[in-house]
Design an enzyme around this catalytic site. Sequence first.
Site, PDB file in Angstrom:
ATOM      1  N   LYS A 108       8.746  -0.259  -4.304  1.00 21.27           N
ATOM      2  CA  LYS A 108       8.200  -0.588  -5.619  1.00 21.27           C
ATOM      3  C   LYS A 108       6.682  -0.511  -5.514  1.00 21.27           C
ATOM      4  O   LYS A 108       6.129  -0.551  -4.403  1.00 21.27           O
ATOM      5  CB  LYS A 108       8.659  -1.977  -6.064  1.00 21.27           C
ATOM      6  CG  LYS A 108       8.338  -3.088  -5.082  1.00 21.27           C
ATOM      7  CD  LYS A 108       8.957  -4.407  -5.514  1.00 21.27           C
ATOM      8  CE  LYS A 108       8.678  -5.488  -4.487  1.00 21.27           C
ATOM      9  NZ  LYS A 108       9.345  -6.744  -4.793  1.00 21.27           N
ATOM     10  N   ASN A 150       4.693  -2.581  -3.085  1.00 18.64           N
ATOM     11  CA  ASN A 150       4.831  -2.302  -1.652  1.00 18.64           C
ATOM     12  C   ASN A 150       4.190  -0.989  -1.247  1.00 18.64           C
ATOM     13  O   ASN A 150       4.321  -0.564  -0.106  1.00 18.64           O
ATOM     14  CB  ASN A 150       6.308  -2.335  -1.244  1.00 18.64           C
ATOM     15  CG  ASN A 150       6.868  -3.740  -1.276  1.00 18.64           C
ATOM     16  OD1 ASN A 150       6.103  -4.692  -1.187  1.00 18.64           O
ATOM     17  ND2 ASN A 150       8.179  -3.864  -1.423  1.00 18.64           N
ATOM     18  N   LYS A 207      -1.666 -10.052   9.525  1.00 16.23           N
ATOM     19  CA  LYS A 207      -0.694 -10.877   8.804  1.00 16.23           C
ATOM     20  C   LYS A 207      -0.329 -12.053   9.693  1.00 16.23           C
ATOM     21  O   LYS A 207       0.107 -11.863  10.827  1.00 16.23           O
ATOM     22  CB  LYS A 207       0.527 -10.009   8.482  1.00 16.23           C
ATOM     23  CG  LYS A 207       1.592 -10.683   7.678  1.00 16.23           C
ATOM     24  CD  LYS A 207       2.513  -9.624   7.087  1.00 16.23           C
ATOM     25  CE  LYS A 207       3.770 -10.212   6.508  1.00 16.23           C
ATOM     26  NZ  LYS A 207       4.470  -9.239   5.647  1.00 16.23           N
ATOM     27  N   ASP A 259      13.422  -1.594  -0.548  1.00 17.72           N
ATOM     28  CA  ASP A 259      12.666  -2.412  -1.505  1.00 17.72           C
ATOM     29  C   ASP A 259      11.398  -1.682  -1.942  1.00 17.72           C
ATOM     30  O   ASP A 259      10.321  -2.275  -2.021  1.00 17.72           O
ATOM     31  CB  ASP A 259      12.338  -3.777  -0.877  1.00 17.72           C
ATOM     32  CG  ASP A 259      11.862  -4.790  -1.907  1.00 17.72           C
ATOM     33  OD1 ASP A 259      12.136  -4.594  -3.114  1.00 17.72           O
ATOM     34  OD2 ASP A 259      11.211  -5.769  -1.518  1.00 17.72           O
ATOM     35  N   THR A 282      11.549  -8.750  -7.726  1.00 16.83           N
ATOM     36  CA  THR A 282      11.748  -7.686  -8.694  1.00 16.83           C
ATOM     37  C   THR A 282      13.139  -7.089  -8.614  1.00 16.83           C
ATOM     38  O   THR A 282      13.539  -6.568  -7.586  1.00 16.83           O
ATOM     39  CB  THR A 282      10.744  -6.546  -8.463  1.00 16.83           C
ATOM     40  OG1 THR A 282      10.199  -6.695  -7.161  1.00 16.83           O
ATOM     41  CG2 THR A 282       9.650  -6.579  -9.502  1.00 16.83           C
ATOM     42  N   ASP A 340       5.921  -3.617   3.797  1.00 20.42           N
ATOM     43  CA  ASP A 340       7.013  -4.549   3.514  1.00 20.42           C
ATOM     44  C   ASP A 340       8.372  -4.016   3.960  1.00 20.42           C
ATOM     45  O   ASP A 340       9.250  -3.732   3.142  1.00 20.42           O
ATOM     46  CB  ASP A 340       7.025  -4.900   2.008  1.00 20.42           C
ATOM     47  CG  ASP A 340       7.675  -6.263   1.772  1.00 20.42           C
ATOM     48  OD1 ASP A 340       8.192  -6.842   2.742  1.00 20.42           O
ATOM     49  OD2 ASP A 340       7.672  -6.730   0.626  1.00 20.42           O
TER      50      ASP A 340
HETATM   51  P1  ATP Z   1       6.314 -11.885  -0.259  1.00 26.69           P
HETATM   52  O1  ATP Z   1       6.482 -12.175   1.190  1.00 26.69           O
HETATM   53  O2  ATP Z   1       6.236 -13.123  -1.080  1.00 26.69           O
HETATM   54  O3  ATP Z   1       7.243 -10.853  -0.801  1.00 26.69           O
HETATM   55  P2  ATP Z   1       4.254 -10.002   0.254  1.00 26.69           P
HETATM   56  O4  ATP Z   1       5.284  -9.140   0.855  1.00 26.69           O
HETATM   57  O5  ATP Z   1       3.304  -9.404  -0.707  1.00 26.69           O
HETATM   58  O6  ATP Z   1       4.883 -11.279  -0.435  1.00 26.69           O
HETATM   59  P3  ATP Z   1       2.502 -10.076   2.510  1.00 26.69           P
HETATM   60  O7  ATP Z   1       3.070  -8.863   3.101  1.00 26.69           O
HETATM   61  O8  ATP Z   1       2.209 -11.222   3.405  1.00 26.69           O
HETATM   62  O9  ATP Z   1       3.469 -10.706   1.437  1.00 26.69           O
HETATM   63  O10 ATP Z   1       1.218  -9.709   1.718  1.00 26.69           O
HETATM   64  C1  ATP Z   1       0.438 -10.676   1.062  1.00 26.69           C
HETATM   65  C2  ATP Z   1      -0.684  -9.992   0.282  1.00 26.69           C
HETATM   66  O11 ATP Z   1      -1.584  -9.348   1.175  1.00 26.69           O
HETATM   67  C3  ATP Z   1      -0.203  -8.934  -0.696  1.00 26.69           C
HETATM   68  O12 ATP Z   1      -0.817  -9.159  -1.937  1.00 26.69           O
HETATM   69  C4  ATP Z   1      -0.686  -7.632  -0.147  1.00 26.69           C
HETATM   70  O13 ATP Z   1      -1.180  -6.810  -1.169  1.00 26.69           O
HETATM   71  C5  ATP Z   1      -1.809  -8.013   0.811  1.00 26.69           C
HETATM   72  N1  ATP Z   1      -1.682  -7.159   1.986  1.00 26.69           N
HETATM   73  C6  ATP Z   1      -0.583  -7.053   2.756  1.00 26.69           C
HETATM   74  N2  ATP Z   1      -0.778  -6.183   3.748  1.00 26.69           N
HETATM   75  C7  ATP Z   1      -2.041  -5.705   3.614  1.00 26.69           C
HETATM   76  C8  ATP Z   1      -2.835  -4.742   4.331  1.00 26.69           C
HETATM   77  N3  ATP Z   1      -2.337  -4.107   5.381  1.00 26.69           N
HETATM   78  N4  ATP Z   1      -4.087  -4.499   3.885  1.00 26.69           N
HETATM   79  C9  ATP Z   1      -4.565  -5.144   2.799  1.00 26.69           C
HETATM   80  N5  ATP Z   1      -3.869  -6.037   2.086  1.00 26.69           N
HETATM   81  C10 ATP Z   1      -2.614  -6.328   2.477  1.00 26.69           C
END
Ligand code: ATP
Length: 324
Positions: free
Chosen positions: A160, A163, A63, A158, A215, A176
């Site tokens: 859902k 997440n 990330k 949070d 949400t 998350d």
């Molecule tokens: P926001 O910050 O707007 O609430 P988010 O929490 O989904 O969005 P990120 O945590 O950056 O933001 O995730 C972005 C995307 O990457 C999401 O669609 C998520 O499904 C995917 N993602 C996040 N973590 C992983 C992971 N460990 N493996 C695969 N995909 C991931």
Amino acid sequence: EDWQERGAAVSVRQEVDANGQTVSRYIKKGVRDFSFGNTLGEGSYSTVVFATDRQTLKEYAIKILDKRHIIKERKVKYVNIEKDTLNRLTDHPGIVRLYYTFQDEQSLYFVLDLCKGGELLGVLKRMTTFDEECTRFYSAQILDTIDYMHKRGVIHRDLKPENVLLDSGMHVKITDFGTAKMLKTPRADPNSNGILPLDSAELPQEERASSFVGTAEYVSPELLTDKNACKASDLWAFGCIIYQLLAGRPPFKAGNEYQTFQKIVALDYEFPIGFPTVARDLVERLLVLEPARRLQIEHIKNHEFFDGITWGPDLWKQKAPRLK
Ligand code: ATP
């Protein structure tokens, strides 16, 4: 900065020193230790990218957060909460594990478990609904993980289906933790129901509101009426998730956030025809307005809906049921 030098952010290499003694060297991982691949997803403040450790060839999701953007949008606090909670939750299969963090001039990097199965929400949308067996399996893994984080003094706040991520074996990995609450003394008082203030006074108005952005459907009534979140708030969300897996939609949903909140505080929801009776009984014991009267984790585990589930490590050795 400090923890990066000690705990999770380093790898250990055994080396022989000038005196012929074997010594452990701690080597900090950095951007150059990974090769970056496709983008897996984008968040409001981050991009998640597929990556491989050049040395071990192990696959990760990294990330990447843009420092300037985070500072400008005043999200530093949430990034730190995410890092600190993940560092408290490193030894359970149901949590997306944080392996390393590092930074360069522009960005922060979180090296995470790769979740090839994507979001539970995406899987549910493809299936429309889950049958009872699938609902039992996924919700049991979610509950086992909630149990672990509560025991370690973390309230997610949070939960859902977005997440709840899934690994390559379709096992649950909760993510998350940016809006999670860390209790100062985990398990200090086993009789307390864990009700605590949300620290709302600490937060500027816009930041307080931002925990609802996205949400509203899973927000607990106590958060809306008293601005109090507690462990039982996660179990309210858990009730909403079980309902949604079986019904294909969350129990409280309306045209806008305000109307959704009104439905929640009035406990205004209905079960669709054909909703399984035993699951209905469990959901009704979770979607209870008074947090102290909601079913507690040990009782949820013993509910008839989870008959046949073995709790603990064996739950994670089980093969995921075929989606139906
Ligand atoms: P926001 O910050 O707007 O609430 P988010 O929490 O989904 O969005 P990120 O945590 O950056 O933001 O995730 C972005 C995307 O990457 C999401 O669609 C998520 O499904 C995917 N993602 C996040 N973590 C992983 C992971 N460990 N493996 C695969 N995909 C991931």
